[in-house]
Design an enzyme around this catalytic site. Structure first.
Site, PDB file in Angstrom:
ATOM      1  N   LYS A 192       0.827  -1.215   0.000  1.00 23.57           N
ATOM      2  CA  LYS A 192       0.000   0.000   0.000  1.00 23.57           C
ATOM      3  C   LYS A 192       0.860   1.262   0.000  1.00 23.57           C
ATOM      4  CE  LYS A 192       0.612   1.352   4.442  1.00 23.57           C
ATOM      5  NZ  LYS A 192       0.789   2.707   5.016  1.00 23.57           N
ATOM      6  N   THR A 249      -4.031   5.448   3.280  1.00 20.96           N
ATOM      7  CA  THR A 249      -2.753   5.980   2.815  1.00 20.96           C
ATOM      8  C   THR A 249      -2.866   6.626   1.436  1.00 20.96           C
ATOM      9  OG1 THR A 249      -1.761   4.126   4.009  1.00 20.96           O
ATOM     10  CG2 THR A 249      -0.305   5.436   2.662  1.00 20.96           C
TER      11      THR A 249
END
Length: 333
Positions: A192, A249
């Site tokens: 991620k 994120t």
């Protein structure tokens, strides 16, 4: 695990390490926080703040700051919160001071360059007698430190140890969910960060919310392919430490990786964008190892490959978008 966890050592006093020390203290644990930087220890002693990495947040008087790693190792469990590329050396420094079976909770989100090791693999090679656990999920350091509600995954193969860690660290504002899938938890957190750089680039280029949604969704497909290829479970990857962390994120300028992507979109090179950052953007460090690991595993990751090409200066951000959009059509599933 019969022994209750009361004393916790936190190795690494960056923003996330300081935040986890505060969170553990809030849960009622005795906490010793180890910092590599003498100025961080001095700052906490003098002002009760980590002015270098987490300014403006009070660190409770009962949290002990030290530069002696052996002191922090006198604990019932240890959280290792150093950057991924420095985790192995931190574990090696810990090794002479750690008793067999001690729970070591790995909090870095990355893949080691050179060896292509996950953090659990680095632990098994440096501290083979430790009981491994992974803490990962959607969390920003400052939000955790000031007590905003946060939920993360705690992965551990030993259910009794995992339950003991969950009970020791959880509080009304910091909730841990148990999983036995360490690989899934590690891959979710590592991939991620690279995808967040891609979303930051899209944001910096003004490509809109639809483009970000597409990047998150197709990026999640890449994350899932690699996670499953390495033995991770789909249900882990769709949970907090996979999809949950990816959404957070890839959607906020609080993310160092997202901010790095924005800087790259403005025309800065990776070296220029990273030169003024004291905190580590793990995605930039992990990207080369991630792509090599994916290639070794026979997994296609075009978005992550494009991010690496941008970081290494092989392609501009605008040309990268054109290249991704020019890929041959294919079925979604």
């Amino acid at each position: 695990m019969s022994q209750k966890i009361q004393r916790v050592g936190v190795i690494g006093a960056g923003a996330w390490g300081a935040a986890l020390a505060i969170a553990c203290n809030r849960a009622g644990r005795e906490v010793t926080l180890w910092a590599r930087e003498p100025e961080v220890v001095a700052s906490i002693h003098a002002t009760r703040e980590n002015t270098l990495f987490l300014p403006g947040v009070k660190i409770p008087d009962s949290v002990i700051a030290t530069g002696d790693i052996a002191e922090a190792a006198k604990a019932d469990a240890i959280l290792v919160v150093t950057p991924a590329q420095h985790t192995r050396s931190a574990l090696a420094a810990l090794a002479p001071h750690v008793a067999a079976g001690l729970p070591v909770i790995l909090c870095a989100k990355g893949i080691e360059r050179g060896s292509l090791s996950l953090m659990t693999e680095a632990l098994s090679e440096t501290l083979p007698s430790a009981t491994a656990a992974v803490l990962s999920g959607p969390s920003f350091a400052k939000e955790v430190a000031i007590g905003l509600p946060t939920a993360v995954t705690l992965a551990c193969a030993d259910r009794a140890v995992g339950d003991a860690i969950v009970q020791a660290i959880s509080s009304s504002t910091f909730r841990l969910y148990y999983s036995n899938d360490l690989v899934g938890a590690e891959i979710g957190g590592s991939v991620k960060n690279v995808l967040a750089i891609a979303c930051g680039i899209a944001d910096g280029l003004g490509l809109g919310d639809s483009a970000r949604a597409a990047l998150i969704t197709r990026g999640f497909a890449e994350l899932t392919r690699l996670g499953e290829a390495l033995g991770g479970k789909r249900e882990t990857l769709t949970g907090l430490c996979g999809l949950g962390d990816l959404i957070l994120t890839c959607s906020s300028a609080q993310s160092r990786n997202f901010s790095l992507g924005r800087a790259l979109a403005s025309g800065k090179s990776a070296a220029e964008a990273l030169s003024d950052k004291r905190s580590v953007a793990e995605g930039a460090e992990t990207a080369p190892a991630l792509i090599m690991l994916a290639q070794r595993s026979g997994v296609e990751m075009p978005i992550c490959e494009t991010v690496l090409a941008i970081l290494e200066g092989h392609i501009t951000t605008k040309d990268a978008v054109i290249a991704l959009l020019s890929r041959p059509p294919r079925d979604e599933i």
